[in-house]
Design a protein around this motif. Structure first.
Motif, PDB file in Angstrom:
ATOM      1  N   LEU A 343      30.210  -5.847  18.063  1.00  0.00           N
ATOM      2  CA  LEU A 343      29.842  -5.692  16.660  1.00  0.00           C
ATOM      3  C   LEU A 343      31.033  -5.558  15.730  1.00  0.00           C
ATOM      4  O   LEU A 343      30.933  -5.868  14.544  1.00  0.00           O
ATOM      5  CB  LEU A 343      28.929  -4.482  16.478  1.00  0.00           C
ATOM      6  CG  LEU A 343      27.545  -4.553  17.124  1.00  0.00           C
ATOM      7  CD1 LEU A 343      26.768  -3.280  16.851  1.00  0.00           C
ATOM      8  CD2 LEU A 343      26.766  -5.765  16.611  1.00  0.00           C
ATOM      9  N   THR A 349      30.820 -11.248  14.882  1.00  0.00           N
ATOM     10  CA  THR A 349      29.774 -10.871  13.929  1.00  0.00           C
ATOM     11  C   THR A 349      29.557 -11.933  12.855  1.00  0.00           C
ATOM     12  O   THR A 349      28.440 -12.112  12.381  1.00  0.00           O
ATOM     13  CB  THR A 349      30.100  -9.515  13.264  1.00  0.00           C
ATOM     14  OG1 THR A 349      31.424  -9.572  12.718  1.00  0.00           O
ATOM     15  CG2 THR A 349      30.019  -8.389  14.266  1.00  0.00           C
ATOM     16  N   PRO A 358      29.288  -4.775  10.767  1.00  0.00           N
ATOM     17  CA  PRO A 358      27.958  -4.244  10.450  1.00  0.00           C
ATOM     18  C   PRO A 358      28.011  -3.259   9.288  1.00  0.00           C
ATOM     19  O   PRO A 358      29.078  -2.785   8.899  1.00  0.00           O
ATOM     20  CB  PRO A 358      27.556  -3.525  11.751  1.00  0.00           C
ATOM     21  CG  PRO A 358      28.448  -4.055  12.801  1.00  0.00           C
ATOM     22  CD  PRO A 358      29.727  -4.426  12.117  1.00  0.00           C
ATOM     23  N   HIS A 359      26.848  -2.932   8.766  1.00  0.00           N
ATOM     24  CA  HIS A 359      26.758  -1.948   7.686  1.00  0.00           C
ATOM     25  C   HIS A 359      27.292  -0.603   8.180  1.00  0.00           C
ATOM     26  O   HIS A 359      27.193  -0.269   9.367  1.00  0.00           O
ATOM     27  CB  HIS A 359      25.300  -1.796   7.239  1.00  0.00           C
ATOM     28  CG  HIS A 359      25.151  -1.024   5.961  1.00  0.00           C
ATOM     29  ND1 HIS A 359      25.018   0.356   5.949  1.00  0.00           N
ATOM     30  CD2 HIS A 359      25.124  -1.427   4.665  1.00  0.00           C
ATOM     31  CE1 HIS A 359      24.906   0.763   4.694  1.00  0.00           C
ATOM     32  NE2 HIS A 359      24.966  -0.296   3.899  1.00  0.00           N
ATOM     33  N   SER A 361      26.192   2.261   8.023  1.00  0.00           N
ATOM     34  CA  SER A 361      25.187   3.120   8.666  1.00  0.00           C
ATOM     35  C   SER A 361      25.156   2.912  10.176  1.00  0.00           C
ATOM     36  O   SER A 361      24.908   3.851  10.945  1.00  0.00           O
ATOM     37  CB  SER A 361      23.802   2.850   8.072  1.00  0.00           C
ATOM     38  OG  SER A 361      23.433   1.492   8.254  1.00  0.00           O
ATOM     39  N   VAL A 362      25.417   1.668  10.621  1.00  0.00           N
ATOM     40  CA  VAL A 362      25.462   1.384  12.063  1.00  0.00           C
ATOM     41  C   VAL A 362      26.630   2.131  12.716  1.00  0.00           C
ATOM     42  O   VAL A 362      26.494   2.710  13.799  1.00  0.00           O
ATOM     43  CB  VAL A 362      25.603  -0.139  12.314  1.00  0.00           C
ATOM     44  CG1 VAL A 362      25.734  -0.430  13.814  1.00  0.00           C
ATOM     45  CG2 VAL A 362      24.423  -0.888  11.723  1.00  0.00           C
ATOM     46  N   THR A 363      27.767   2.142  12.027  1.00  0.00           N
ATOM     47  CA  THR A 363      28.931   2.870  12.522  1.00  0.00           C
ATOM     48  C   THR A 363      28.633   4.355  12.650  1.00  0.00           C
ATOM     49  O   THR A 363      28.975   4.986  13.658  1.00  0.00           O
ATOM     50  CB  THR A 363      30.134   2.670  11.571  1.00  0.00           C
ATOM     51  OG1 THR A 363      30.393   1.287  11.427  1.00  0.00           O
ATOM     52  CG2 THR A 363      31.370   3.375  12.113  1.00  0.00           C
ATOM     53  N   LEU A 366      26.157   4.998  15.703  1.00  0.00           N
ATOM     54  CA  LEU A 366      26.816   4.859  17.007  1.00  0.00           C
ATOM     55  C   LEU A 366      27.843   5.976  17.240  1.00  0.00           C
ATOM     56  O   LEU A 366      27.984   6.483  18.357  1.00  0.00           O
ATOM     57  CB  LEU A 366      27.498   3.495  17.108  1.00  0.00           C
ATOM     58  CG  LEU A 366      26.554   2.279  17.158  1.00  0.00           C
ATOM     59  CD1 LEU A 366      27.364   0.990  17.169  1.00  0.00           C
ATOM     60  CD2 LEU A 366      25.653   2.335  18.386  1.00  0.00           C
TER      61      LEU A 366
END
Length: 540
Positions: A343, A349, A358-359, A361-363, A366
């Protein structure tokens, strides 16, 4: 059966290594080799010889990639602009991966152990085969060093761990943690301390001998120090606790808090906690201790990037091979590591999702999952219960001379082996070394990079987002030749001094005659996270 698994795994790793190259670091290794041939090996750290990507690893890491480059130059002379054999710089990491996998699989039973081993080698194989990063080499030396110390082979054990420090700066804290643990565990063993100091002195002398002989020792240390403490992000999508900070990849870890930098604070905390934990856990197994130390190091150390989570994963999986109590945490960490690799690589990506990363929020999600899993691991390992003892998976009888014979041979071969380079008229290095770059976009993505058009077609070039531009001053040439191609979009155009050059997904070759004092390059793409690459830029 084991032989067929080993053979098929080796073939698969080799195929991936050739077909897929994520080249943000691997081109650096190529330039180290190129400059060591063009100038002398002893000046490999001299930043004035580089237009970019200067040598930033300790000597052993540089030796490995320089030797690889010199060997490959007999197949194809090295060039700054055209690098058909870029994947060859994965040689030492790939060999280390194969050796480590071979050691483990030969000493494990089928069933649960092999499944857990597969979990471990999925992310490690992805990182090694795609990027050529040297982390797997460090893991091999750490693993073998621990195994030797478990058998009280203090000489070879300390040799392996100290040599790992000379591969890459990342290894310092992990090697230090292992050595301090055995020092505490063996009741402040003087023999271990003596061998450690002796190996540190001898390895340092051998590693730096070419620089000492040529009078370049001070410069080598100075340039390496600058590379180590230079500007770097707080977290390069490492998914550690810093990753939850907005724009952590844009914050310099040298930022001051009071009179200390963030990096100084993090190093001090890690050293202190490591010494304390080595005393508290001196009666535990090394693998339990290293899981906790890796968690602390991974979450507190600044400047870590996406691949560094594999150190934590490695120690977790090795422990999980014999203790099923952390199997859930092992699986979760493996999934997070694979997602991290996939990602947070813009090339992947962009092709899959059409966005560079990724956005945020994904970071955050995770990173929080990683932190929760780490808390569970610490809780399980520190609860006082005795875990199943992990048997030694590697052992080599003590030899005082052989490690140093091999080390000296390695150094001599790297330094004395001749290499071949091509003398090309490549525009990009000339622009930078002669200070011909007038200006470039500060608010648009523009990056010096390697443009890959296939496994054997890799060129030095510049990637540019929409409306990114740069200008160069007048230079002594009659014609410029270059290729342009659109990436992640069907078409775009490069505007050079108001003249438009169309770019499609297929590479196009153009020629410009020099009639003007300056040249301005402007990319023009309709919208979105699209980019144009201009590469293979030569002049006459």
């Amino acid at each position: 059966m084991k032989k067929s698994i080993i053979t098929s795994s080796i073939l698969l790793a080799i195929v991936i290594s050739i077909l897929i190259t994520i080249n943000y670091d691997i081109y650096c290794y190529h330039l180290w080799a190129f400059n060591s041939i063009k100038y002398t090996f002893s000046s490999v750290y001299n930043t004035s010889n580089y237009f970019d990507f200067h040598a930033s690893y300790p000597p052993a890491g540089v030796y490995m990639y320089v030797l690889t480059g010199k060997l490959s130059s007999f197949i194809n002379a090295l060039s700054v602009n055209n690098i058909p054999l870029l994947f060859i710089y994965k040689l030492f990491p790939l060999l280390s991966l194969i050796i480590l996998f071979n050691i483990l699989i030969k000493n494990l039973k089928f069933g649960y152990n092999i499944k857990m081993l597969a979990f471990l080698f999925i992310p490690i194989t992805l990182i090694t085969t795609m990027t050529g990063q040297s982390d797997v080499i460090i893991l091999l030396f750490l693993f073998c060093g621990i195994s030797q110390l478990n058998k009280n082979e203090f000489f070879t054990g300390t040799f392996l761990l100290i040599f790992a420090i000379f591969i890459k700066q990342t290894a310092f804290f992990l090697s230090f943690a292992i050595l301090i643990f055995y020092f505490m565990k063996n009741h402040y063993n003087k023999k271990l301390l003596l061998y450690g100091i002796l190996n540190l002195i001898l390895i340092s002398l051998i590693m730096y001998a070419p620089f000492i002989i040529k009078g370049e020792f001070y410069n080598a240390i100075k340039y390496l120090w600058y590379a180590t403490v230079g500007s770097s992000p707080l977290s390069g999508h490492a998914l550690n606790m810093y990753s939850i900070i907005p724009n952590a990849n844009m914050i310099d870890f040298n930022m001051k808090i009071g009179f200390l930098s963030l990096k100084s604070i993090s190093i001090g905390m890690i050293v202190f906690v490591t010494i304390v934990m080595s005393y508290i856990m001196r009666k535990k197994q090394i693998w339990e201790y290293m899981i906790i130390v890796s968690i602390i190091w991974f979450n507190i150390m600044v400047g870590l990037r996406s691949q560094h989570i594999i150190y934590l994963l490695f120690f977790v999986i090795i422990f999980a091979l014999f203790n099923r109590k952390i199997i859930v945490e092992s699986i979760v960490l493996t999934i997070i590591t694979v997602l991290n690799i996939l990602l947070y690589n813009s090339m992947i990506t962009m092709k899959l999702f059409g966005i560079p990363v990724p956005h945020f929020s994904v970071t955050i999600i995770l990173s929080i999952i990683q932190f929760i899993v780490s808390i569970f691991l610490i809780s399980k390992l520190m609860n006082g219960k005795k875990n199943k003892k992990i048997r030694n998976l590697f052992y080599h009888k003590r030899s005082f001379l052989m490690p140093y014979i091999m080390l000296i041979t390695f150094v001599l071969l790297t330094v004395l082996l001749p290499g071949r380079i091509k003398d090309e008229k490549t525009l990009i290095p000339e622009i930078i070394l002669e200070n011909k770059l007038i200006d470039y976009s500060k608010d648009r993505y523009i990056e010096l990079s390697v443009i890959s058009r296939g496994p054997f077609k890799n060129y030095l070039g510049i990637r540019m987002a929409n409306e990114a531009e740069f200008s160069i001053d007048a230079m002594d040439y009659s014609k410029i030749f270059f290729k342009i191609s659109s990436e992640y979009c069907k078409n775009g155009e490069m505007i050079i001094n108001d003249k438009r050059y169309l770019s499609g997904t297929e590479e196009r070759y153009y020629e410009i005659e020099n009639h003007l004092d300056t040249m301005n390059f402007l990319s023009n793409i309709k919208s979105g996270y699209k980019q144009i690459a201009i590469y293979d830029i030569k002049y006459e």
